[in-house]
Scaffold this active site. Structure first.
Site, mmCIF file in Angstrom:
data_model
loop_
_atom_site.group_PDB
_atom_site.id
_atom_site.type_symbol
_atom_site.label_atom_id
_atom_site.label_comp_id
_atom_site.label_asym_id
_atom_site.label_seq_id
_atom_site.Cartn_x
_atom_site.Cartn_y
_atom_site.Cartn_z
ATOM 1 N N LYS A 193 34.745 -26.568 -95.711
ATOM 2 C CA LYS A 193 33.539 -26.157 -94.999
ATOM 3 C C LYS A 193 33.961 -25.230 -93.875
ATOM 4 O O LYS A 193 34.744 -25.612 -93.008
ATOM 5 C CB LYS A 193 32.834 -27.387 -94.435
ATOM 6 C CG LYS A 193 31.581 -27.057 -93.641
ATOM 7 C CD LYS A 193 30.935 -28.324 -93.131
ATOM 8 C CE LYS A 193 29.687 -28.008 -92.335
ATOM 9 N NZ LYS A 193 29.166 -29.207 -91.649
ATOM 10 N N LYS A 246 31.243 -24.923 -98.793
ATOM 11 C CA LYS A 246 30.133 -24.450 -97.977
ATOM 12 C C LYS A 246 30.585 -23.433 -96.964
ATOM 13 O O LYS A 246 31.622 -23.668 -96.346
ATOM 14 C CB LYS A 246 29.532 -25.667 -97.260
ATOM 15 C CG LYS A 246 28.327 -25.413 -96.420
ATOM 16 C CD LYS A 246 27.820 -26.753 -95.892
ATOM 17 C CE LYS A 246 26.815 -26.585 -94.832
ATOM 18 N NZ LYS A 246 25.628 -25.939 -95.177
HETATM 19 C C1 PBG Z 1 26.552 -30.795 -89.859
HETATM 20 C C2 PBG Z 1 26.183 -29.999 -91.064
HETATM 21 C C3 PBG Z 1 25.854 -28.658 -91.062
HETATM 22 C C4 PBG Z 1 25.494 -28.352 -92.361
HETATM 23 C C5 PBG Z 1 25.649 -29.497 -93.122
HETATM 24 N N1 PBG Z 1 26.078 -30.504 -92.302
HETATM 25 C C6 PBG Z 1 25.771 -27.709 -89.945
HETATM 26 C C7 PBG Z 1 26.969 -27.472 -89.131
HETATM 27 O O1 PBG Z 1 28.083 -27.832 -89.498
HETATM 28 O O2 PBG Z 1 26.785 -26.917 -88.063
HETATM 29 C C8 PBG Z 1 24.991 -27.014 -92.800
HETATM 30 C C9 PBG Z 1 23.755 -27.085 -93.601
HETATM 31 C C10 PBG Z 1 23.004 -25.801 -93.711
HETATM 32 O O3 PBG Z 1 23.412 -24.736 -93.199
HETATM 33 O O4 PBG Z 1 21.973 -25.833 -94.360
HETATM 34 N N2 PBG Z 1 27.700 -31.549 -89.992
HETATM 35 ZN ZN ZN Z 2 28.099 -32.410 -88.034
#
Ligand code: PBG
Ligand code: ZN
Length: 323
Positions: A193, A246
Site C-alpha cells: 500500500k 493499493k
Molecule cells: C486507512 C485506509 C485508507 C484507505 C484504506 N484504508 C486511507 C489511508 O491510508 O489514508 C484508502 C481507501 C481509499 O482511498 O478509498 N488505513
Molecule cells: Zn489507517
C-alpha cells in the site's frame, strides 16, 4: 501483411475474442459506516461517496447481493474517538459486520486505527526521544490491531483486512484469531500500500486525515517496486491468505509482478481518489463515466487482480455500468 484487424471485423468477433472480463463477483463495494440510524449521507463534494448507518448499510448490502456482489468491504467511522473503542466487541465496526449477517455476503472488515486515533494516524503516535524523530509506535499498535481483528472476526467478519502497514501485524492478527478460536478467518493484508495522493476523498469520508505529518513512515514509497515484493513476501510468510494492492491504477505493474510470483488471491483497491478522478471528469462532461470505469476495471483485472474493491461497484447494480 499480418492482418491483426481480422479479429475486430464484427461485434460478435470482438465479443468472442475478449480475453478479460469483470464478473460481478469480482467487484467489492466499500462502505463507510457511521453512528445513528436511517443515515444516508451522500457527499457530493467527494464525488458521491456515501456514509451509511448500520440499518441503511444492510439495505445497501442486500442491493449489492441482488446485484451479483459476493463480498463487501466495511470501514467504520465512529463519532467517538479513542483506540480503546477499536477492540470492543460492540464497536460500530462490529455492529456493522453483524448488521450484514445473513445477507450471504462475505464481510471484509477494515483493520486500522486511523478512524479511532485523535490525530488520524494509523497507529499510536510517539513523540520521539534521544534525538530520534517521532512516529507510530509499531509494536504497541500491532497489539491493538490484533485484538481489533479478533473482535471483528468474533462479530462475524469472514475476512479481516489490515490496512495500517505496521510490521508484524499479520502474524499478530493470526495469533489473536487462533487464540480466540477464530482460525478460519481469512486475512487480506494490504501488503503493498503506497503513501498515495489518491486517498484524499476517503480520508474525508472516513474522517481519518492525519492531523500532523503524513503516512510515509509506514505506507510505502510509490517509487519502490522491489520493496513491494518484500512486503508481500513478509505478509505471506506471516500467514496472509490474500494480498491487497493499493492504489490499483498506479500499481498495475506490481499487480502483474505479484500475480506471476505468488498464487494467493490478489485484490486491488481502486481508491477514492482514483474513483474521483473519473467521477469528476465525467461530471464536467469530459469523459464517459461508465466507459472509463469499465476500462480501468478491465485493466486492473488484466494486470492479474482476482477482485477489485471499487466505488464504481454500485453503478453495476444501479444499471449505470454494464460490464
Ligand atoms: C486507512 C485506509 C485508507 C484507505 C484504506 N484504508 C486511507 C489511508 O491510508 O489514508 C484508502 C481507501 C481509499 O482511498 O478509498 N488505513
Ligand atoms: Zn489507517
Amino acid at each position: 501483411m499480418r492482418r491483426n484487424r481480422r479479429f475486430r471485423r464484427t461485434e460478435s468477433m470482438l465479443r468472442l475474442f475478449t480475453e478479460t472480463d469483470v464478473p460481478r463477483r469480482s467487484l467489492v463495494p466499500a462502505y463507510f459506516i457511521v453512528d445513528g440510524s436511517g443515515v444516508r449521507r451522500e457527499m457530493p463534494e467527494h464525488s458521491g461517496l456515501v456514509q451509511l448507518s448500520c440499518d441503511t448499510l444492510r439495505d445497501e448490502a442486500m442491493r449489492a447481493r441482488d446485484g451479483g456482489a459476493e463480498a463487501i468491504m466495511l470501514f467504520a467511522v465512529p463519532t467517538e474517538k479513542g483506540v480503546a473503542h477499536a477492540t470492543r466487541g460492540d464497536s460500530l465496526a462490529c455492529r456493522a459486520v453483524a448488521a450484514c449477517e445473513g445477507t450471504g455476503l462475505v464481510r471484509m472488515a477494515d483493520v486500522c486505527l486511523c478512524s479511532y486515533t485523535h490525530d488520524g494516524h494509523c497507529g499510536l503516535w510517539h513523540e520521539g526521544n534521544h534525538g530520534r524523530p517521532g512516529g507510530v509506535d509499531n509494536d504497541a499498535t500491532v497489539d491493538i490491531l490484533a485484538d481489533m481483528a479478533a473482535a471483528l472476526a468474533g462479530a462475524g467478519a469472514e475476512v479481516v483486512a489490515p490496512s495500517d502497514m505496521m510490521d508484524g501485524r499479520v502474524a499478530a492478527i493470526r495469533a489473536a484469531l487462533d487464540r480466540d478460536g477464530l482460525g478460519d478467518t481469512l486475512v487480506l493484508s494490504y501488503a503493498a500500500k503506497m503513501a498515495s495522493a489518491f486517498y484524499g476523498p476517503f480520508r474525508h469520508a472516513a474522517e481519518s486525515a492525519p492531523q500532523h505529518g503524513d503516512r510515509r513512515g509506514y505506507q510505502m514509497n510509490p517509487a519502490n517496486g522491489r520493496e513491494a515484493m518484500r512486503e508481500i513476501a513478509t505478509d505471506i510468510e506471516e500467514g496472509a491468505d490474500m494480498l491487497m494492492m493499493k492504489p490499483a491504477l498506479t500499481n498495475l505493474d506490481l499487480i502483474a509482478a505479484a500475480r506471476a510470483r505468488w498464487d494467493v488471491p490478489i485484490v486491488a483497491y481502486q481508491g477514492a481518489g482514483e474513483y474521483a478522478m473519473i467521477a469528476e471528469a465525467a461530471r464536467a462532461g469530459r469523459i464517459d463515466r461508465a466507459r472509463a470505469a469499465r476500462e480501468t476495471l478491465l485493466s486492473i483485472r488484466r494486470a492479474g487482480a482476482d477482485l477489485v474493491v471499487s466505488y464504481f461497484a454500485p453503478d453495476v447494480w444501479s444499471g449505470a455500468l454494464t460490464l
